[in-house]
Design an enzyme around this catalytic site. Structure first.
Site, mmCIF file in Angstrom:
data_model
loop_
_atom_site.group_PDB
_atom_site.id
_atom_site.type_symbol
_atom_site.label_atom_id
_atom_site.label_comp_id
_atom_site.label_asym_id
_atom_site.label_seq_id
_atom_site.Cartn_x
_atom_site.Cartn_y
_atom_site.Cartn_z
ATOM 1 N N TYR A 330 16.844 7.420 -8.460
ATOM 2 C CA TYR A 330 17.307 6.666 -7.297
ATOM 3 C C TYR A 330 18.390 5.678 -7.719
ATOM 4 O O TYR A 330 18.242 4.991 -8.741
ATOM 5 C CB TYR A 330 16.173 5.851 -6.671
ATOM 6 C CG TYR A 330 14.980 6.636 -6.192
ATOM 7 C CD1 TYR A 330 15.016 8.027 -6.085
ATOM 8 C CD2 TYR A 330 13.803 5.983 -5.844
ATOM 9 C CE1 TYR A 330 13.913 8.730 -5.646
ATOM 10 C CE2 TYR A 330 12.696 6.676 -5.397
ATOM 11 C CZ TYR A 330 12.744 8.050 -5.308
ATOM 12 O OH TYR A 330 11.653 8.742 -4.882
ATOM 13 N N GLU A 406 -3.018 -8.028 7.119
ATOM 14 C CA GLU A 406 -2.408 -7.417 8.292
ATOM 15 C C GLU A 406 -1.797 -8.424 9.259
ATOM 16 O O GLU A 406 -1.089 -8.032 10.193
ATOM 17 C CB GLU A 406 -3.451 -6.572 9.037
ATOM 18 C CG GLU A 406 -3.978 -5.419 8.202
ATOM 19 C CD GLU A 406 -5.223 -4.775 8.783
ATOM 20 O OE1 GLU A 406 -5.415 -3.557 8.588
ATOM 21 O OE2 GLU A 406 -6.022 -5.499 9.428
#
Length: 428
Positions: A330, A406
């Site tokens: 990458y 979360e």
């Protein structure tokens, strides 16, 4: 050049446009937050490896179709792309989430703990969203719902890219973002935005960097061949083990003497050495593998050059032969300074000024960089550590204990939505 990119190139000198849709986004993000958490827990319980995200992709495609989008499936094997056409003319803004999990067996005691296993590289293993891609998918599904609810007011269109295989696939040469680009997913895009949950930043905060942000990653493979001999008579050999040891130490001078570390770091790590089979035999050859991390094309070229020179010359000086192979994976994830400056008001509006953190370079890698090579792209980290947590002791990514708070998901929904509408507002 795409007509919508022309004014974008000059916007850095203009007053930044704030979309009047932000208040609607705030309301809709709050409404979808619980659903985003529910989606994330479902994906976490049933994770899938790269190019195997069949269940995940179906859930995504069904959701996008329910919002009235044009949906294309099986993009780059298992990817899903949905297009939301706005009610007004304007640019095409792309938003990306990666879908794949890792061959990691989860240790967390959660009601939605992973139940999946798989065979990876010939070995049975647990499968876990140990890098947070489950949260990326759920957040982008939430963004899709938010923006679809105001599509008539959008000054442009939105392409939702759900990408497979960000972590790579061991048995194929090209996958994930690189394959999506090759298949043309970026051809009609004017700008792209993405995020990555980050377990070392508190939930409710955003981390960013202008310029090189995440490293390029390349694989290093080396074979050093000498002359085999009895271990009791080393003078009869050309010892590839000693030569390998000298080469490994020589590689470290690249970082201490060749790389300008005041600008960006670099990493050359040898992760495995294989040579010999018996205690009293000097083997004929040694094989080494490792990883290389650099920032920017110029630094990458320098480090690759020095690796080859150092290993080859050390081997020759010992009378051995070295074969050096560097496989590019990458490129570096680089946030264009102009686009970063333009998105700063969006980040600060979404998170609050005190919750936007300028970060140092990160030596992890992200294939979002392939999208950035095609069109302007901006990438951020979204905080996922519990409030008051210690980043030094919080379990890191790619580990069995990786855990995400979360409560930061709503910020991810708002940030990507703000990026979209604010960018649209800035294009005349």
């Amino acid at each position: 050049m795409n007509k919508f990119l022309i004014p974008f190139l000059f916007i850095g000198t203009m007053a930044y446009a704030q979309s009047p849709l932000r208040s609607q986004i705030d309301q809709k993000a709050a409404e979808v937050e619980s659903q985003v958490i529910e989606w994330r827990r479902d994906f976490h319980k049933y994770p899938e490896l790269g190019n195997q995200e069949f269940r995940t992709a179906k859930i995504i495609a069904d959701h996008l179709r329910s919002l009235g989008m044009e949906v294309t499936e099986e993009v780059a094997v298992t990817g899903v792309v949905g297009v939301l056409k706005g009610g007004k003319p304007g640019p095409m803004v792309a938003l990306r989430a990666d879908m794949d999990a890792l061959p990691v067996t989860e240790r967390n005691d959660l009601p939605f703990k992973s139940v999946n296993t798989a065979v990876y590289n010939g070995q049975e293993t647990g499968v876990m969203h140990a890098c947070g891609h489950d949260s990326h998918v759920a957040i982008l599904m939430g963004v899709a719902e938010v923006l679809a609810g105001m599509k008539d007011q959008l000054k442009g269109s939105v392409k939702f890219i759900f990408q497979p295989a960000e972590e790579g696939v061991y048995d194929v040469d090209i996958a994930g973002a690189e394959l999506m680009v090759k298949e043309g997913v970026m051809e009609d895009v004017d700008a792209i935005f993405g995020l990555h949950i980050w377990s070392q930043i508190e939930a409710g905060k955003i981390g960013y960097r202008s310029g090189p942000f995440l490293a390029a990653v390349d694989n290093l493979e080396v074979t050093i061949t000498g002359t085999q001999a009895h271990g009791a008579a080393p003078w009869s050999s050309v010892d590839p083990i000693v030569t390998s040891a000298q080469a490994i130490m020589g590689l470290q001078t690249i970082l201490s003497r060749n790389v300008n570390i005041t600008e960006n770091p670099a990493v050359v790590t040898v992760g495995a050495i294989h040579g010999g089979i018996r205690h009293n035999i000097i083997p004929e050859k040694v094989e080494m593998i490792g990883t290389i991390r650099t920032f920017g094309d110029e630094q990458q070229a320098l480090v690759h050059k020095r690796i080859t020179e150092i290993i080859t010359n050390i081997a020759e000086s010992a009378g051995a032969k070295a074969d050096v192979n560097i496989g590019k994976l990458y490129p570096s994830t680089v946030n264009p300074p102009e686009l970063t400056a333009q998105m700063m008001p969006s980040m600060e509006a979404a998170a609050g000024k005190g919750n936007v953190i300028a970060m140092p370079p990160v030596t992890g890698a992200e294939d979002f960089s392939f999208f950035q090579r095609e069109k302007p792209g901006f990438f951020i980290f979204l905080g996922g550590m519990k409030k008051g947590g210690d980043p030094l002791t919080t379990p890191s990514h790619h580990t069995p204990d990786f855990f995400i708070d979360e409560s930061g998901f709503i910020l991810g929904v708002k940030a990507l939505s703000y990026f979209t509408v604010d960018f649209m507002e800035s294009v005349e």
